[in-house]
Design an enzyme around this catalytic site. Structure first.
Site, short mmCIF file in Angstrom:
data_model
loop_
_atom_site.label_atom_id
_atom_site.label_comp_id
_atom_site.label_asym_id
_atom_site.label_seq_id
_atom_site.Cartn_x
_atom_site.Cartn_y
_atom_site.Cartn_z
N GLU A 33 64.20 13.63 37.44
CA GLU A 33 63.26 14.75 37.60
C GLU A 33 62.47 14.88 36.32
OE1 GLU A 33 64.64 18.74 39.06
OE2 GLU A 33 63.91 19.39 37.10
N THR A 64 58.56 18.66 39.11
CA THR A 64 58.68 20.09 39.41
C THR A 64 57.31 20.70 39.69
OG1 THR A 64 58.53 20.72 37.10
CG2 THR A 64 60.75 20.35 37.96
N HIS A 92 58.17 18.59 44.10
CA HIS A 92 58.81 19.86 44.44
C HIS A 92 57.68 20.75 44.98
CE1 HIS A 92 62.29 19.30 41.32
NE2 HIS A 92 61.90 18.15 41.84
P1 FAD Z 1 66.26 29.39 49.80
O1 FAD Z 1 67.01 28.25 50.37
O2 FAD Z 1 65.17 29.97 50.61
O3 FAD Z 1 67.34 30.49 49.44
C1 FAD Z 1 67.03 31.63 48.65
C2 FAD Z 1 68.07 32.72 48.91
O4 FAD Z 1 67.83 33.32 50.18
C3 FAD Z 1 69.51 32.21 48.98
O5 FAD Z 1 70.35 33.19 48.45
C4 FAD Z 1 69.77 32.01 50.46
O6 FAD Z 1 71.14 32.13 50.78
C5 FAD Z 1 68.93 33.12 51.08
N1 FAD Z 1 68.30 32.69 52.34
C6 FAD Z 1 67.62 31.53 52.55
N2 FAD Z 1 67.15 31.46 53.82
C7 FAD Z 1 67.52 32.60 54.41
C8 FAD Z 1 67.30 33.13 55.70
N3 FAD Z 1 66.60 32.46 56.62
N4 FAD Z 1 67.82 34.37 55.97
C9 FAD Z 1 68.51 35.06 55.01
N5 FAD Z 1 68.74 34.59 53.78
C10 FAD Z 1 68.24 33.39 53.46
N6 FAD Z 1 61.87 26.30 41.35
C11 FAD Z 1 60.54 26.18 41.07
O7 FAD Z 1 59.83 27.19 40.99
N7 FAD Z 1 59.97 24.94 40.88
C12 FAD Z 1 60.68 23.79 40.97
O8 FAD Z 1 60.14 22.71 40.81
C13 FAD Z 1 62.09 23.88 41.26
N8 FAD Z 1 62.85 22.79 41.37
C14 FAD Z 1 64.17 22.88 41.76
C15 FAD Z 1 64.92 21.71 41.96
C16 FAD Z 1 66.23 21.78 42.41
C17 FAD Z 1 67.02 20.50 42.64
C18 FAD Z 1 66.83 23.06 42.65
C19 FAD Z 1 68.25 23.16 43.14
C20 FAD Z 1 66.12 24.22 42.42
C21 FAD Z 1 64.77 24.15 41.98
N9 FAD Z 1 63.99 25.29 41.77
C22 FAD Z 1 62.66 25.19 41.45
C23 FAD Z 1 64.62 26.62 41.82
C24 FAD Z 1 64.53 27.28 43.20
O9 FAD Z 1 63.19 27.54 43.50
C25 FAD Z 1 65.35 28.58 43.11
O10 FAD Z 1 66.71 28.28 43.06
C26 FAD Z 1 65.03 29.63 44.14
O11 FAD Z 1 65.61 30.86 43.69
C27 FAD Z 1 65.61 29.37 45.52
O12 FAD Z 1 65.02 28.32 46.14
P2 FAD Z 1 65.71 27.72 47.49
O13 FAD Z 1 64.80 26.72 48.03
O14 FAD Z 1 67.12 27.35 47.20
O15 FAD Z 1 65.67 29.06 48.37
#
Ligand code: FAD
Length: 327
Positions: A33, A64, A92
């Site tokens: 990454e 990212t 991303h």
């Molecule tokens: P989601 O999967 O949408 O989850 C967010 C929260 O909401 C969780 O607590 C989940 O349990 C809950 N949730 C999800 N869907 C639902 C639903 N349908 N109903 C009710 N609750 C729900 N951030 C950046 O800004 N830029 C990046 O480039 C970046 N790269 C990353 C790379 C990796 C490998 C990882 C693991 C994270 C990265 N992040 C990045 C951080 C990420 O954006 C954060 O962790 C963010 O807070 C959550 O994203 P997510 O896609 O996991 O969210």
């Protein structure tokens, strides 16, 4: 809301050209990454960094995306550098401050530029806000939307949190979300960093019992710097710092603390500063290699190293871990 400039779009292919999930059936992948540098100088140096990383023949390099699309131009430039260096870019992508129309335009633009792999994320809620300030609430929505609008043109990765996402109600609820991502069309999981191997195994068993069959690509952050390690663990992710790592940080602790280790003139307070910084990095590299060994032994589908745009340290880790030589 994010507005991106688009140009005339060439016809894009009908399906992601390289299927990483197909490669995962044959071998454990290696990927990196990188992030778009904030300065022009950093951007100038990036092609060299990417070329150095490509010497290890990674199956892909991800880039990212600034929440809110702040650096989307630079993210696209970085993806082009990855293509030029001869590997597959995975961008991303977050829904923060993004409208449906804006998302569609940006994804069309990526396809037109030959980027057909994405990590579909919600992104972090902006400071002071309670919503994404965009049309979608969750990554699940982005996955469903991308499949609806673009069919199989993108191969889609999603985030998985072995310790549960920091704001999830429970680990089981978070795993139900992961299953929803799969049902909405996601292809594989990229994990949040996890130093707690026992917890990782529990999570892996639980996701499989919940019917999540997607391959798992494990995110590993090289341990190189005390402040960065503590920051990554605690500023957003709430990761457990397992005993050995906590011991290393204590052993080489920079007084008075790693976040304020230098005075206004840039002079370190700790008389052993230089030595401790060097020794911590050595110990951290050794720790990272052991972690890679442990994950490889578990048979995960890929090792995804957060390269932090630091190719020298990352190269050492790859060489000394034998990732490209030891089977
Ligand atoms: P989601 O999967 O949408 O989850 C967010 C929260 O909401 C969780 O607590 C989940 O349990 C809950 N949730 C999800 N869907 C639902 C639903 N349908 N109903 C009710 N609750 C729900 N951030 C950046 O800004 N830029 C990046 O480039 C970046 N790269 C990353 C790379 C990796 C490998 C990882 C693991 C994270 C990265 N992040 C990045 C951080 C990420 O954006 C954060 O962790 C963010 O807070 C959550 O994203 P997510 O896609 O996991 O969210």
């Amino acid at each position: 809301m994010t507005g991106v400039q688009t140009c005339a779009l060439p016809i894009y292919t009908t399906m992601a050209k390289v299927k990483l999930t197909e490669l995962m059936k044959e071998k454990q992948l290696l990927s990196f990454e990188v992030f778009p540098p904030k300065t022009d100088k950093g951007m100038e140096n990036l092609p060299g960094t990417i070329e150095k990383l490509c010497e290890f023949n990674p199956e892909y390099i991800s880039c990212t995306y600034g929440a809110g699309g702040g650096n989307v131009g630079r993210n696209r430039e970085v993806c082009q550098e990855i293509i030029k260096a001869g590997t597959t870019p995975v961008t991303h992508f977050t829904v923060i401050k993004n409208t449906k129309e804006g998302i569609k335009q940006q994804l069309e633009q990526y396809l037109a530029e030959g980027v057909d792999h994405m990590l579909a994320l919600r992104g972090d809620i902006p400071l002071g806000e309670t919503t994404t300030c965009g049309d979608f609430d969750y990554a699940t929505d982005l996955v469903a939307f991308t499949r609806k609008e673009f069919g199989d043109k993108f191969e889609i990765a999603v985030a998985g949190s072995p310790e549960g996402h920091i704001s999830c109600r429970s680990l089981d609820a978070d795993i139900a979300v992961l299953k929803m991502k799969q049902d909405n069309g996601a292809d594989y999981i990229m994990t949040q960093l996890c130093w707690d191997m026992e917890q990782f195994k529990v999570w892996l068993d639980k996701i499989r019992s919940a019917g999540v069959t997607m391959p798992v690509d494990v995110g590993i952050m090289p341990i190189l710097d005390q402040a960065a390690t503590i920051n990554m663990a605690l500023s957003r992710n709430g990761c457990v710092m397992e005993r050995e790592l906590a011991r290393l940080i204590s052993k080489y602790w920079l007084f008075p603390n790693p976040f304020a280790a230098k005075d206004a003139e840039g002079k370190p307070f700790d008389m052993f500063y230089e030595q401790k910084v060097r020794d911590f990095k050595e110990a951290g590299i050794e720790y990272t290699i052991k972690q890679i060994d442990a994950y490889r032994a578990l048979g995960v589908n890929g090792i995804h190293l957060y390269a932090l745009n630091k190719w020298q340290d990352v190269s050492r880790i790859i060489k000394e871990s034998g990732m490209r030589t030891l089977v």
